[in-house]
Every structure is written in structure tokens, then in C-alpha cells.
Design a protein around this motif. Structure first.
Motif, PDB file in Angstrom:
ATOM      1  N   MET A   1      -3.317  11.202   6.621  1.00 10.41           N
ATOM      2  CA  MET A   1      -3.630  12.576   6.232  1.00 10.41           C
ATOM      3  C   MET A   1      -2.514  13.146   5.349  1.00 10.41           C
ATOM      4  O   MET A   1      -2.783  13.764   4.317  1.00 10.41           O
ATOM      5  N   ALA A   2      -1.276  12.945   5.762  1.00  8.55           N
ATOM      6  CA  ALA A   2      -0.143  13.443   4.979  1.00  8.55           C
ATOM      7  C   ALA A   2      -0.105  12.786   3.599  1.00  8.55           C
ATOM      8  O   ALA A   2       0.111  13.465   2.582  1.00  8.55           O
ATOM      9  N   LEU A   3      -0.330  11.474   3.553  1.00 11.10           N
ATOM     10  CA  LEU A   3      -0.314  10.763   2.269  1.00 11.10           C
ATOM     11  C   LEU A   3      -1.426  11.263   1.343  1.00 11.10           C
ATOM     12  O   LEU A   3      -1.197  11.514   0.159  1.00 11.10           O
ATOM     13  N   TYR A   4      -2.630  11.415   1.890  1.00 10.93           N
ATOM     14  CA  TYR A   4      -3.761  11.847   1.077  1.00 10.93           C
ATOM     15  C   TYR A   4      -3.550  13.244   0.513  1.00 10.93           C
ATOM     16  O   TYR A   4      -3.860  13.521  -0.649  1.00 10.93           O
ATOM     17  N   PHE A   5      -3.057  14.151   1.367  1.00  8.79           N
ATOM     18  CA  PHE A   5      -2.868  15.521   0.911  1.00  8.79           C
ATOM     19  C   PHE A   5      -1.815  15.574  -0.196  1.00  8.79           C
ATOM     20  O   PHE A   5      -2.017  16.233  -1.230  1.00  8.79           O
ATOM     21  N   LEU A   6      -0.704  14.864  -0.004  1.00  8.36           N
ATOM     22  CA  LEU A   6       0.330  14.820  -1.041  1.00  8.36           C
ATOM     23  C   LEU A   6      -0.209  14.198  -2.323  1.00  8.36           C
ATOM     24  O   LEU A   6       0.074  14.669  -3.428  1.00  8.36           O
ATOM     25  N   LEU A   7      -0.988  13.139  -2.174  1.00 16.33           N
ATOM     26  CA  LEU A   7      -1.544  12.455  -3.336  1.00 16.33           C
ATOM     27  C   LEU A   7      -2.490  13.380  -4.110  1.00 16.33           C
ATOM     28  O   LEU A   7      -2.405  13.492  -5.338  1.00 16.33           O
ATOM     29  N   GLN A   8      -3.385  14.068  -3.383  1.00 15.33           N
ATOM     30  CA  GLN A   8      -4.342  14.952  -4.045  1.00 15.33           C
ATOM     31  C   GLN A   8      -3.638  16.117  -4.748  1.00 15.33           C
ATOM     32  O   GLN A   8      -3.941  16.432  -5.908  1.00 15.33           O
ATOM     33  N   VAL A   9      -2.687  16.761  -4.060  1.00 15.48           N
ATOM     34  CA  VAL A   9      -1.960  17.877  -4.660  1.00 15.48           C
ATOM     35  C   VAL A   9      -1.170  17.404  -5.875  1.00 15.48           C
ATOM     36  O   VAL A   9      -1.160  18.055  -6.928  1.00 15.48           O
ATOM     37  N   GLY A  10      -0.500  16.258  -5.735  1.00 17.07           N
ATOM     38  CA  GLY A  10       0.295  15.735  -6.844  1.00 17.07           C
ATOM     39  C   GLY A  10      -0.549  15.422  -8.066  1.00 17.07           C
ATOM     40  O   GLY A  10      -0.186  15.767  -9.197  1.00 17.07           O
TER      41      GLY A  10
ATOM     42  N   MET B 104       0.824  -1.208   0.000  1.00 15.90           N
ATOM     43  CA  MET B 104       0.000   0.000   0.000  1.00 15.90           C
ATOM     44  C   MET B 104       0.858   1.257   0.000  1.00 15.90           C
ATOM     45  O   MET B 104       0.649   2.184  -0.787  1.00 15.90           O
ATOM     46  N   LEU B 105       1.858   1.273   0.882  1.00 13.14           N
ATOM     47  CA  LEU B 105       2.727   2.441   0.986  1.00 13.14           C
ATOM     48  C   LEU B 105       3.488   2.663  -0.313  1.00 13.14           C
ATOM     49  O   LEU B 105       3.619   3.800  -0.797  1.00 13.14           O
ATOM     50  N   PHE B 106       3.973   1.585  -0.901  1.00 16.92           N
ATOM     51  CA  PHE B 106       4.688   1.668  -2.181  1.00 16.92           C
ATOM     52  C   PHE B 106       3.775   2.231  -3.269  1.00 16.92           C
ATOM     53  O   PHE B 106       4.188   3.096  -4.055  1.00 16.92           O
ATOM     54  N   SER B 107       2.529   1.767  -3.322  1.00 18.37           N
ATOM     55  CA  SER B 107       1.593   2.207  -4.354  1.00 18.37           C
ATOM     56  C   SER B 107       1.319   3.699  -4.265  1.00 18.37           C
ATOM     57  O   SER B 107       1.390   4.427  -5.262  1.00 18.37           O
ATOM     58  N   VAL B 108       1.010   4.158  -3.050  1.00 12.04           N
ATOM     59  CA  VAL B 108       0.691   5.576  -2.871  1.00 12.04           C
ATOM     60  C   VAL B 108       1.898   6.446  -3.170  1.00 12.04           C
ATOM     61  O   VAL B 108       1.797   7.447  -3.902  1.00 12.04           O
ATOM     62  N   LEU B 109       3.049   6.072  -2.622  1.00 15.84           N
ATOM     63  CA  LEU B 109       4.253   6.886  -2.818  1.00 15.84           C
ATOM     64  C   LEU B 109       4.688   6.891  -4.280  1.00 15.84           C
ATOM     65  O   LEU B 109       5.220   7.897  -4.774  1.00 15.84           O
TER      66      LEU B 109
ATOM     67  N   ALA C 195       2.667   2.225 -15.848  1.00 17.66           N
ATOM     68  CA  ALA C 195       1.317   2.392 -15.308  1.00 17.66           C
ATOM     69  C   ALA C 195       0.658   1.043 -15.067  1.00 17.66           C
ATOM     70  O   ALA C 195       0.000   0.834 -14.038  1.00 17.66           O
ATOM     71  N   ARG C 196       0.827   0.122 -15.969  1.00 17.62           N
ATOM     72  CA  ARG C 196       0.217  -1.200 -15.825  1.00 17.62           C
ATOM     73  C   ARG C 196       0.844  -1.965 -14.660  1.00 17.62           C
ATOM     74  O   ARG C 196       0.143  -2.633 -13.894  1.00 17.62           O
ATOM     75  N   VAL C 197       2.160  -1.876 -14.529  1.00 20.07           N
ATOM     76  CA  VAL C 197       2.850  -2.577 -13.440  1.00 20.07           C
ATOM     77  C   VAL C 197       2.380  -2.038 -12.084  1.00 20.07           C
ATOM     78  O   VAL C 197       2.056  -2.810 -11.166  1.00 20.07           O
ATOM     79  N   LEU C 198       2.339  -0.705 -11.951  1.00 22.09           N
ATOM     80  CA  LEU C 198       1.955  -0.118 -10.678  1.00 22.09           C
ATOM     81  C   LEU C 198       0.457  -0.242 -10.409  1.00 22.09           C
ATOM     82  O   LEU C 198       0.034  -0.231  -9.251  1.00 22.09           O
ATOM     83  N   THR C 199      -0.334  -0.390 -11.446  1.00 24.77           N
ATOM     84  CA  THR C 199      -1.766  -0.639 -11.243  1.00 24.77           C
ATOM     85  C   THR C 199      -1.979  -1.994 -10.569  1.00 24.77           C
ATOM     86  O   THR C 199      -2.910  -2.156  -9.767  1.00 24.77           O
ATOM     87  N   VAL C 200      -1.114  -2.949 -10.863  1.00 23.72           N
ATOM     88  CA  VAL C 200      -1.176  -4.239 -10.166  1.00 23.72           C
ATOM     89  C   VAL C 200      -0.986  -4.028  -8.670  1.00 23.72           C
ATOM     90  O   VAL C 200      -1.695  -4.620  -7.839  1.00 23.72           O
ATOM     91  N   ALA C 201      -0.025  -3.161  -8.300  1.00 27.87           N
ATOM     92  CA  ALA C 201       0.215  -2.877  -6.879  1.00 27.87           C
ATOM     93  C   ALA C 201      -1.002  -2.203  -6.248  1.00 27.87           C
ATOM     94  O   ALA C 201      -1.334  -2.462  -5.080  1.00 27.87           O
ATOM     95  N   ILE C 202      -1.692  -1.347  -7.013  1.00 29.55           N
ATOM     96  CA  ILE C 202      -2.894  -0.696  -6.502  1.00 29.55           C
ATOM     97  C   ILE C 202      -3.999  -1.724  -6.263  1.00 29.55           C
ATOM     98  O   ILE C 202      -4.730  -1.654  -5.271  1.00 29.55           O
ATOM     99  N   VAL C 203      -4.114  -2.694  -7.150  1.00 31.77           N
ATOM    100  CA  VAL C 203      -5.102  -3.767  -6.974  1.00 31.77           C
ATOM    101  C   VAL C 203      -4.791  -4.566  -5.707  1.00 31.77           C
ATOM    102  O   VAL C 203      -5.698  -4.912  -4.934  1.00 31.77           O
ATOM    103  N   VAL C 204      -3.508  -4.856  -5.474  1.00 33.36           N
ATOM    104  CA  VAL C 204      -3.104  -5.564  -4.254  1.00 33.36           C
ATOM    105  C   VAL C 204      -3.415  -4.714  -3.020  1.00 33.36           C
ATOM    106  O   VAL C 204      -3.835  -5.226  -1.977  1.00 33.36           O
ATOM    107  N   THR C 205      -3.231  -3.392  -3.136  1.00 30.76           N
ATOM    108  CA  THR C 205      -3.554  -2.480  -2.042  1.00 30.76           C
ATOM    109  C   THR C 205      -5.037  -2.555  -1.693  1.00 30.76           C
ATOM    110  O   THR C 205      -5.416  -2.571  -0.518  1.00 30.76           O
ATOM    111  N   ALA C 206      -5.883  -2.614  -2.709  1.00 30.79           N
ATOM    112  CA  ALA C 206      -7.321  -2.751  -2.471  1.00 30.79           C
ATOM    113  C   ALA C 206      -7.624  -4.063  -1.752  1.00 30.79           C
ATOM    114  O   ALA C 206      -8.442  -4.104  -0.826  1.00 30.79           O
TER     115      ALA C 206
END
Length: 463
Positions: A254-263, A173-178, A293-304
Motif C-alpha cells: 500500500m505504501a509503495l503504490y501510494f508513493l508510486l502513484q503520487v510520484g 521488484m523493490l529496486f524497480s519500484v523505488l 529508462a531503458r536500463v530500469l525497464t529491464v528491471a521492470i520486466v524482471v519484476t513482471a
């Protein structure tokens, strides 16, 4: 008498790192990846980034309620225990019954949103999972149900093994968001990110007019900071580790979400973001190319997957405690004879999660949050006040900072969120509570307890 490492059949095997990881894995999951477009659309521009900050204030204030109650009463079931202890003096077992009655519904409904989000990102990888408008197809629904089955299978093991698996999922999860944050900031346009729409913050501006609906989205994304409270009987040194896991997870997310939204706002124009069904994949494709994008989308699916995993882990413990109190169906009070986890609670919530995944994301979020606000959040805010008055001798390893200010902030926030929900969700919630009261009266008459008999006052945690 139970040992410090074992409570009612459970084992205290979850340490401070694992506890925080469980909370943060449940909190993040797929949430921001699927709700950023909805938040931007609701607030009509980049000012949506501040919706996450307001949501975090409410989550932290509410988290401090959980922290005090969880540290004082570290058992399986979380809110069930707190409401049982606080409201037994006036309404007998009514409040804990209503919570158990409702939790079996709203906890798996919230988990089903993780399944819906997982399928939407899987649609970026697999043709035919979602259609051209972003709606889930029959194939997508079948895969979603299969995911729930896999989660239940993964939870069919001892808590020590689950703790290790959760730490791994937390890392993904942390890897996906970052990764998405890093990709966004490598192609960041500050003027685009902070190009707030004209008059957004003025009276009646886009920020204020969209804040209610935006907070429903934001608080949904923060839910999960309380997961360790449901696992209180399985956490080492809960008076210390449980409050810290809550506070650390809220601040970290909170820090992760704010960085993610701004980014994201700096990498893709907000007009495109609001119409995207897989915004993280869109950002990655624009910045690092389609292969990455496809590789990291796999990580997002695992995060879910990890979010669903952590949520069902904690939620399955709620009906167990109610059943042990003879306040719920007795089947829910059984532990697996060898693996020591509540089998019926896990399987039941798995079935409801699978059913909830067949509906739309916004409908499920509104229904789940409306029920949660009334039977858990507001009731629990009242519980901390009642217990301070009724059980002053209760050992409290942690006391809420600046009490009662955080409790007042939490109540104001939850009321605002409830009245901002759809009218249908509010009426369904009230209907569900009425059915719960009727079910309680049937049970109370059969058991000859209040209001048809004596109240049973048992201050289980007062030493």
C-alpha cells in the motif's frame, strides 16, 4: 505421523522473510506499472491516488480472513481447505469442488496479466513487440508464451531453492519500484500531483463515478497477499509467520503504490499518463534520460517475471490438495518423486497462463476477478463465520482483530467490486459456476456421496 518440517510430502522450508517476499513479489509485479494509466483514466484525474487507499482497506480486511484461516489450517491449497472444512456439514464437498474447478482457471488468468504487462514494457525496449496503438503483435505473443515456459522451468526445483530465488526477485521488484518513485520525486510538481479535477469528490463527481471500475484495478494490483496461504504446508511456524506475511505485505505494498502513484502524477501530467502503455519508462525518460529508462525497464520486466513466478508457485498447490481428497482428477495429486512439487498442477496452470496472455489486459482482469469474488472471497468470508460456530475447539494461533468488523468490510467491498465488473464477466462467471455444479453432480453420483449419498464429515484440523 508427519514431522513438523514435513507435511504430506512437502517440506517446511519457507521462513518469515521469504514468506513476505513471496507475497509482495506476487502482489507488485507488473501490476501498478501497467494499471496506473487505467486508474487515472477511470477516475479522470489525480484523485486516482485515493483509489489505492480504498483498495488497500478491502485487501487488508480480506487479508485478516486469510490470516485466521491460514494459521489454523496451514496446509497446501489454502481456500480449498477452508471451504472443505466449513461447508462439509450442509453441502458436502460442493464448495471445495467449485473452488478447485474455478481456481485452475482464475489463478493462471491473473498470472497471464503479468505476461501481458511484461510484453508491454518489453515493447519499450524491443521494436515490433507491440504496435503503434499499444496492442501486442504476433512476435509479442510468441515471446509471452516463451516467458511462461521459462517460468515453469524455473519452478521445476525444490522449494528451498525456490525460496532463495524468490528473495532475489523480490529485491529486483523493490529496486524497480523505488527507482521509479525516486525518479519521479526528483522532478516532482506538487501542484500537478494534487491538482484534483473540479468537483471530483462531490456527489456524482469523477472519484465516485469511477470508484467501482477503479477498485477492480486496485484490488487486482493487491492480489497476492494470500500466496503464502496456498503454501501453508511449506512455511515454518505457520501460526506465526503466515498471518504476519499477509499483514506486512498489504501494508508495505500500500505504501509503495501510494508513493508510486503520487510520484508519477507529480512528474507527468495526468492527461499524458492515461494514454501511456509504459508509464514507468515514460517517467524515467522524462527525469533521468532514455539510457537510464531503458536500463530500469529491464528491471521492470524482471519484476513482471517474478510476479508470474510467485503466482504459479502458490497456485499449482491448489488442485494437488483437491486430488488428494479424490475430488479432482487424480493426476493432479502426484508430487515429483525427487523435487517434491505438484508437476501436473504447475504444467496445467502454465498452459492456461500462456493462453490467457493472448487476450487484452482489461478483459482478463474482469474475467478473473468476477470468478474470484464469488467462489473464493465471498465464500471464504462465510467460512470464517461458519468455522467459528461449527469448530470452536479448532486451534487458532491467530484470531482476526476486531472480528467480525474486517469480515463485514471485506464482504461489502467484494460485492461492490463484483457489481462493478462488466456484464459479460458476470454472466460468464455465473455460467462457469453452473457448469461446475453440473460437473460436481456427475462426480457425486459416481462416488455415491452427497447429494446422492452420505456426507463425509472429517474435521481434519481439530485436535
Amino acid at each position: 505421523m508427519t514431522s513438523p518440517t514435513q507435511v504430506a510430502g512437502f517440506e517446511r522450508r519457507i521462513g518469515p522473510v521469504q514468506a513476505t517476499a513471496i507475497n509482495m513479489t506476487q502482489m507488485c509485479g507488473i501490476g501498478p506499472f501497467v494499471t496506473i494509466p487505467a486508474m487515472v483514466a477511470t477516475m479522470q484525474g489525480p484523485q486516482a491516488m485515493f483509489g489505492w487507499v480504498v483498495g488497500a482497506i478491502i485487501a487488508l480486511a480480506d487479508g485478516l480472513i486469510w490470516a485466521e484461516l491460514g494459521a489454523a489450517m496451514p496446509g497446501a491449497g489454502g481456500t480449498y481447505l477452508y471451504l472443505r472444512e466449513a461447508f462439509q456439514y450442509r453441502t458436502g464437498r460442493l464448495m471445495p469442488f467449485l473452488f478447485a474447478w474455478s481456481a485452475v482457471l482464475f489463478i493462471p488468468l491473473i498470472m497471464s496479466t503479468g505476461v501481458i504487462g511484461l510484453i508491454s514494457y518489453l515493447g519499450y525496449l524491443v521494436p515490433g513487440v507491440v504496435d503503434g496503438s499499444g496492442d501486442t503483435t504476433l512476435l509479442g505473443h510468441v515471446i509471452g508464451i516463451a516467458v511462461v515456459v521459462l517460468v515453469v522451468f524455473a519452478l521445476y526445483r525444490k522449494i528451498g531453492e525456490i525460496g532463495k530465488l524468490t528473495t532475489v526477485l523480490f529485491g529486483v521488484m523493490l529496486f524497480s519500484v523505488l527507482a521509479v518513485v525516486l525518479a519521479a520525486f526528483t522532478h516532482f510538481n506538487a501542484g500537478q500531483a494534487f491538482g484534483f479535477t473540479q468537483g471530483a469528490f462531490g456527489g456524482g463527481g469523477a472519484f465516485w463515478s469511477g470508484l467501482g471500475a477503479g477498485l477492480i484495478i486496485a484490488i487486482y494490483d493487491y492480489l497476492g497477499y494470500n500466496t503464502t496461504a496456498y503454501l501453508g504446508a511449506e512455511i515454518r511456524d505457520p501460526g506465526r509467520n503466515l498471518p504476519r506475511s499477509i499483514v506486512y505485505s498489504v501494508l508495505g505494498i500500500m505504501a509503495l503504490y501510494f508513493l508510486l502513484q503520487v510520484g508519477v502524477l507529480g512528474a507527468v501530467p495526468w492527461a499524458e499518463i492515461k494514454d501511456s502503455t509504459s508509464v514507468a519508462s515514460l517517467v524515467l525518460e522524462r527525469t533521468w534520460g532514455s539510457t537510464t529508462a531503458r536500463v530500469l525497464t529491464v528491471a521492470i520486466v524482471v519484476t513482471a517475471f517474478g510476479s508470474i513466478f510467485a503466482g504459479l508457485l502458490g497456485g499449482s498447490r491448489v488442485p494437488y490438495e483437491a486430488a488428494r481428497d479424490k475430488l479432482f482428477l487424480p493426476w493432479f495429486g502426484r508430487l515429483h518423486p525427487r523435487l517434491n512439487f505438484p508437476t501436473v498442477g504447475l504444467l496445467t496452470m502454465g498452459v492456461i497462463t500462456a493462453a490467457g496472455s493472448l487476450f487484452s489486459l482489461t478483459d482478463v482482469i474482469n474475467m478473473a476477478l468476477a470468478v474470484l469474488v464469488v467462489v473464493q472471497s465471498l465464500a471464504q468470508a462465510a467460512a470464517i463465520v461458519v468455522l467459528r460456530r461449527r469448530q470452536p475447539e479448532l486451534k487458532r494461533p491467530y484470531k482476526q482483530w476486531l472480528y467480525p468488523v474486517p469480515t463485514i468490510i471485506a464482504v461489502a467491498g467484494w460485492v461492490y467490486i463484483f457489481v462493478s465488473a462488466t456484464a459479460l464477466s458476470m454472466w460468464l462467471t455465473l455460467g462457469w459456476i453452473v457448469l461446475g455444479v453440473l460437473a460436481f453432480l456427475v462426480w457425486a453420483r459416481a462416488e455415491r456421496t452427497w447429494p446422492f449419498g452420505e456426507k463425509e464429515i472429517q474435521e481434519a484440523f481439530v485436535q
